[in-house]
Design an enzyme around this catalytic site. Structure first.
Site: not given
Length: 529
Positions: A139, A281
């Site tokens: 922070k 695929h």
């Protein structure tokens, strides 16, 4: 934002790798080292001067180490805004010294769970003070550098060398982002353990999923889409994402997707005979078992040699030279195997673009887990399709029961159909797919396409007849009408395996009886979209 010289560092790490080298580098810059427990001991044994956290706070570590850094002199030193007169006055009034660097990595919660520890030990490995320091330092990254990853130690040392013992704002901001990601991942692991392992929830009220970037990919399914591979944070996983790439070009998004489909299917046979899966695929275009891998490969390739070009291959045995030589006969994108012998590696080395992936143990097809799919505005979450059917669960619904060979072919076709996009129809004979129909909008068309593919394969191979003659056919869901089943009859199938459950089951059963088919119901479907 200005550079900040590191004068005092607080180090508290579970993972001691690189710690001594980092401590020595900080010492060379005259940084005061403050540490806790085992970290302080390791630094002292390396000959470094270290101040105990209790010397800083005036309180001893207590409650088996649960309380040691949760103190105003720690968090005040981390959170104080250096340019704020009120904060500076509070620091002076309460004798709080600034802390410019925090090096923390957290208790090994995931490793503790992974080793099968009991609940008490798992709870003890939930870090409290560590995440608190990380969040406080992150922070206040305007003034404080927070390092949570040992891989960043060298970057920190290089930064300090370049900046004369200081760190830049951009560097601290980058570290803060990593720090919050680390605590988020850590809390996610704990929340998941409580929800799934401890509470036994199937779908918890809040779903936390944590992962880390494995690699960025060249592009996604199409060149205009960006893509990346993320890896789960927590207990080690076993799948295509963890495979070791021995050679070949960088894997693409489609390579990963297809290779995963191939590996998942071949894993169904991990305890069976040598098996080869060829995928294109995300759909299998040939699957076969055999006495050897090369025999299985040749049978799988014969199912659809056209679609196999540029495909993905997965095998359930260590790859040998003869099989590698056969695979090299056509263009193949990826080969995945548990391992490969030196002959196989040497043969593939001549194909510089072919990717060889070694997976080690194959994934357990029965393992639990969640599948997550994004939709507009939300996520769809479901359990993995790990359902499996055994012989004694099959229900014979026709007048004729299947022969032993038909039953084997039914179960083989059913296993493959589970991994074919819906609507799925799979013909199989003697441990090999004969024809596969995938992804059609109706089941009749899938049955016809699979039969046509089998006929085309026979013509290309010079066979007298298609392998659908005398085959078993699997349907991933029930036949809503008899037409799909009659198409299979026309293709030469003699046995059928399907879930059952249609309002027209009796009509379909009657059609099977009239054609002399043997048909079994599984009571389980395998839609795959």
């Amino acid at each position: 934002m200005s550079d900040v010289t590191i004068k005092r560092a607080l180090l508290s790490v579970s993972d001691k790798s690189g710690l001594i080298e980092l401590g020595q580098a900080l010492g060379r810059h005259g940084v005061e080292l403050v540490s806790t427990g085992g970290t302080a001991k390791a630094l002292r044994e390396a000959g470094l001067a270290v101040k105990d956290i209790s010397d800083l706070t005036g309180f001893p570590e207590m409650m088996d180490g649960r309380v040691k850094t949760l103190h105003p002199k720690v968090h005040g030193g981390l959170l104080a805004v250096r340019g704020n007169a009120e904060h500076v006055a509070a620091m002076q009034a309460h004798d709080i010294g600034a802390i410019d660097l925090v090096v923390v990595n957290l208790y090994p919660f995931a490793a503790t769970v992974a080793k099968g520890a009991d609940r008490e030990e798992i709870i003890e490995n939930i870090d409290i003070g560590g995440p608190s320091m990380v969040r406080s330092a992150a922070k206040n990254h305007e003034s404080v550098a927070i390092v949570t990853d040992p891989a960043d130690y060298a970057r920190l040392v290089a930064e300090m060398e370049e900046k004369g013992g200081a760190t830049s704002y951009d560097f601290r901001r980058m570290l803060a982002a990593k720090a919050y990601a680390a605590t988020a991942a850590y809390d996610s692991m704990i929340a998941s353990w409580f929800a799934f392992a401890d509470q036994g929830a199937q779908f918890p009220e809040s779903l936390s999923v944590s992962s880390r970037l494995g690699s960025t990919l060249r592009y996604g399914e199409n060149p205009h889409q960006s893509a990346a591979l993320y890896l789960p944070v927590g207990p080690s996983a076993n799948g295509i994402a963890q495979a070791r790439q021995v050679q070949g070009k960088e894997l693409s998004y489609n390579n990963y997707n297809d290779a995963d489909a191939a590996l998942e299917l071949v894993s169904e046979f991990r305890d069976g005979p040598p098996t080869v899966v060829i995928v294109k695929h995300a759909n299998p275009c040939g699957v076969a078992t055999g006495a050897t891998l090369i025999e299985a490969y040749e049978a799988a390739l014969a199912c659809d040699s056209v679609s196999a070009f540029g495909g993905i291959i997965a095998v359930n045995r260590p790859l040998d030279g003869p099989t590698a030589e056969a695979i090299s006969g056509i263009f193949t994108e990826v080969v995945a195997a548990p391992d490969a012998d030196e002959d196989a590696k040497a043969i593939f080395a001549k194909k510089k673009n072919l990717r060889l992936l070694l997976t080690g143990d194959l994934p357990d097809p029965a393992r639990p887990g969640l599948q997550i799919k994004s939709i507009a505005g939300g996520l769809l979450v479901q359990g993995r399709d790990n359902g499996r059917i055994t012989r004694d669960q099959l229900k014979v619904v026709t007048k004729r029961a299947p022969t032993e060979q038909e039953l084997n072919d039914c179960l083989f076709a059913w296993t493959v159909a589970k991994h074919v996009k819906s609507n799925a129809i799979v013909y199989a004979k003697a441990g090999s797919t004969a024809g596969i129909g995938a992804g059609q909008m109706n089941r009749l068309e899938s049955a016809r396409i699979a039969a046509w593919k089998a006929k085309d394969a026979a013509e290309k191979a010079g066979w007298a007849e298609a392998r659908t003659l005398g085959s078993a056919v699997a349907s991933d869901a029930f036949f809503p009408f008899a037409d799909g089943l009659l198409a299979a009859v026309e293709a030469g199938a003699t046995a059928v395996i399907q879930p059952g459950g249609s309002i027209r089951d009796e009509e379909v059963i009657a059609a099977a009886d009239e054609a002399g088919l043997a048909m079994v119901f599984t009571g389980m479907r395998h839609f795959r979209h």
